[in-house]
Write an enzyme that holds these catalytic residues in place. Structure first.
Site, mmCIF file in Angstrom:
data_model
loop_
_atom_site.group_PDB
_atom_site.id
_atom_site.type_symbol
_atom_site.label_atom_id
_atom_site.label_comp_id
_atom_site.label_asym_id
_atom_site.label_seq_id
_atom_site.Cartn_x
_atom_site.Cartn_y
_atom_site.Cartn_z
ATOM 1 N N ASP A 115 0.793 -1.343 0.033
ATOM 2 C CA ASP A 115 -0.175 0.242 0.021
ATOM 3 C C ASP A 115 0.707 1.075 0.029
ATOM 4 O OD1 ASP A 115 0.977 -0.521 2.539
ATOM 5 O OD2 ASP A 115 -0.996 -0.704 3.488
ATOM 6 N N ASP A 173 -7.481 -2.386 14.228
ATOM 7 C CA ASP A 173 -8.707 -2.544 13.741
ATOM 8 C C ASP A 173 -8.914 -3.790 12.926
ATOM 9 O OD1 ASP A 173 -7.725 -1.829 11.604
ATOM 10 O OD2 ASP A 173 -9.084 0.115 11.143
ATOM 11 N N HIS A 231 -7.417 -4.283 10.206
ATOM 12 C CA HIS A 231 -7.095 -4.508 8.473
ATOM 13 C C HIS A 231 -5.637 -5.139 8.196
ATOM 14 C CE1 HIS A 231 -4.634 -0.325 9.321
ATOM 15 N NE2 HIS A 231 -3.728 -1.430 9.388
ATOM 16 N N GLU A 235 -9.578 -1.698 5.453
ATOM 17 C CA GLU A 235 -10.026 -1.421 6.781
ATOM 18 C C GLU A 235 -11.385 -2.266 7.052
ATOM 19 O OE1 GLU A 235 -8.558 0.187 8.643
ATOM 20 O OE2 GLU A 235 -7.757 2.141 8.051
#
Ligand code: PGA
Length: 270
Positions: free
Chosen positions: A67, A136, A138, A143
């Site tokens: 990413d 979280d 991811h 996400e």
């Protein structure tokens, strides 16, 4: 899923480096999926040491990063281009033309993303994908609520991630809201996934990934459907796992030669 619990992040990094070492020696033209963030830093340091002191040769490998932030030039101090250059690429003998990262400045993100997927396929697919996990849940920057079949595309970061990543910027307002990330579906096509998780902040995400239901609320949980996943967690990140003792028992019971080569045959079959 194979879960390896190590006493410390340092030992987790060494364990991951031994796996990478086996992969690169067994398949010198391996395609590696790489990750950024604090988690893989110890692994990259050890790979550099192995390159400099033990001749670990990266000249044949191809790399694809997961990413990148949208809107950051490659030269920006917080860009993942810069991170990878400083923390790995400048210190090993990887061929610059075989390094790939998403372009955060792409004028047409959709066209860029399609092209990135094509390049991964043209390289023969990713042999081993390094992953961290977000607080979280991811993976990459997929996400919660990301499609579990998603491909490389634009994503909007959650507040949890923006908060977690502000340490790399002067202040929280400088953290880009958008990123380009490989999709969950892209990651799932890697032949082997090696996910590292260190520290107590990751404990809940690790529990949800390994022992929770498969759900887009924790994108990492889809790895339960992947045939070859190694999770390396330190004690703190493994603290919420109900079956931690069982994972320890399984790893301890393995023959020594197999401990860090379980999935190697998968790379050599094809
Ligand atoms: P970290 O990030 O390695 O900096 O904790 C992990 C991630 O967000 O995937």
């Amino acid at each position: 899923m194979e879960v390896i619990i190590t006493p410390s992040p340092e030992e987790g990094a060494l364990s991951a480096a031994r796996i990478l070492d086996h992969v690169v020696r067994a398949k010198p033209a391996a395609v590696l999926g790489l990750a950024t963030g604090s988690t893989p830093l110890g692994l990259y340091r050890e790979l550099i040491r192995r390159h400099k002191e033990e001749g670990l040769d990266f000249s044949g490998i191809t790399t694809f990063n997961l990413d990148e932030y949208v809107g950051l030039e490659a030269s920006h101090p917080a860009s993942y281009h810069r991170f990878m250059h400083e923390n790995l690429f400048a210190e090993i003998n990887v061929a610059p033309e075989r390094i790939h990262l998403p372009d955060g400045m792409a004028a047409d993100v959709n066209a860029f993303s399609r092209e990135y997927e094509k390049k991964i396929r043209a390289a023969g697919g990713i042999d081993l994908q390094i992953l961290g996990i977000g607080n979280d849940g991811h993976i990459g920057f997929n996400e919660p609520s990301s499609s579990l079949a998603s491909r490389t595309r634009l994503k909007t970061l959650t507040q949890v991630t923006i908060e977690a990543n502000k340490r790399f910027f002067n202040n929280i307002d400088e953290v880009p809201r958008h990123v380009i990330t490989m999709g969950v579906g892209t990651i799932m096509e890697a032949r082997i996934c090696l996910l590292l998780a260190f520290g107590e902040k990751k404990a809940e995400a690790v529990r949800a990934m390994v022992e929770g239901p498969v759900t887009a609320n924790c994108p990492a949980s889809v790895l339960q459907l992947h045939p070859r996943v190694v999770v390396i967690a330190d004690e703190a990140a493994a603290a919420s796992l109900a079956r931690a003792d069982y994972y320890r028992y399984v790893f301890a019971a393995k023959p020594e030669w197999q401990k860090e080569t379980t999935f190697l045959p998968a790379l050599l079959e094809e």
